[in-house]
Design a protein around this motif. Sequence first.
Motif, PDB file in Angstrom:
ATOM      1  N   ARG A  55       0.845  -1.200   0.000  1.00  0.00           N
ATOM      2  CA  ARG A  55       0.000   0.000   0.000  1.00  0.00           C
ATOM      3  C   ARG A  55       0.878   1.246   0.000  1.00  0.00           C
ATOM      4  O   ARG A  55       2.010   1.240   0.468  1.00  0.00           O
ATOM      5  N   VAL A  56       0.314   2.329  -0.503  1.00  0.00           N
ATOM      6  CA  VAL A  56       1.037   3.602  -0.592  1.00  0.00           C
ATOM      7  C   VAL A  56       1.340   4.126   0.805  1.00  0.00           C
ATOM      8  O   VAL A  56       0.478   4.139   1.688  1.00  0.00           O
ATOM      9  N   ILE A  57       2.573   4.550   0.980  1.00  0.00           N
ATOM     10  CA  ILE A  57       3.031   5.155   2.233  1.00  0.00           C
ATOM     11  C   ILE A  57       3.153   6.652   1.996  1.00  0.00           C
ATOM     12  O   ILE A  57       3.763   7.088   1.012  1.00  0.00           O
ATOM     13  N   ALA A  58       2.568   7.451   2.885  1.00  0.00           N
ATOM     14  CA  ALA A  58       2.665   8.905   2.793  1.00  0.00           C
ATOM     15  C   ALA A  58       3.705   9.389   3.800  1.00  0.00           C
ATOM     16  O   ALA A  58       3.496   9.306   5.016  1.00  0.00           O
ATOM     17  N   VAL A  59       4.822   9.878   3.293  1.00  0.00           N
ATOM     18  CA  VAL A  59       5.911  10.367   4.140  1.00  0.00           C
ATOM     19  C   VAL A  59       5.607  11.789   4.574  1.00  0.00           C
ATOM     20  O   VAL A  59       5.306  12.650   3.753  1.00  0.00           O
TER      21      VAL A  59
END
Length: 143
Positions: free
Chosen positions: A51-55
């Motif tokens: 899944r997309v990780i938001a930094v």
Amino acid sequence: MATWLTAHFALEELACTQHREFDNTPPPEVVATLRTTAARMEAVRRALGDRVIAVSSGYRSRALNRAVGGARTSAHLTGHAVDFHCRRFGRALDVCRAIAAAGVAFDQLIEEGDWVHISFDPRMRSQILTRKPDGGYALGLPA
């Protein structure tokens, strides 16, 4: 144009800041560290089902780290730490549990309430912490 460090993590993402008054350009030695950090974040991403990780925070210059109240010895200063969330996976606590269960190697994994802090400092202590509501940190994750 993004400078990709790995398939899913760009240099600009790991050195971004909302504080435009600071030059947060990482020096070359930190860019090398960020390349390794990005590779380790790929393992985190896999542990979270790709899944997309938001930094929200990666590298921080000394001035930026001071401005945001970071620790004087923060792993963000060297490019070893990332603060992030993965809302499509779940709460920060769920994310931390999944990373720990997957056997991802790390120095510190901290459930910070709304986000996760992970450090890949060379000490690699496998330390898991939870931020307490009244301040400070407790060892481990709540049951």
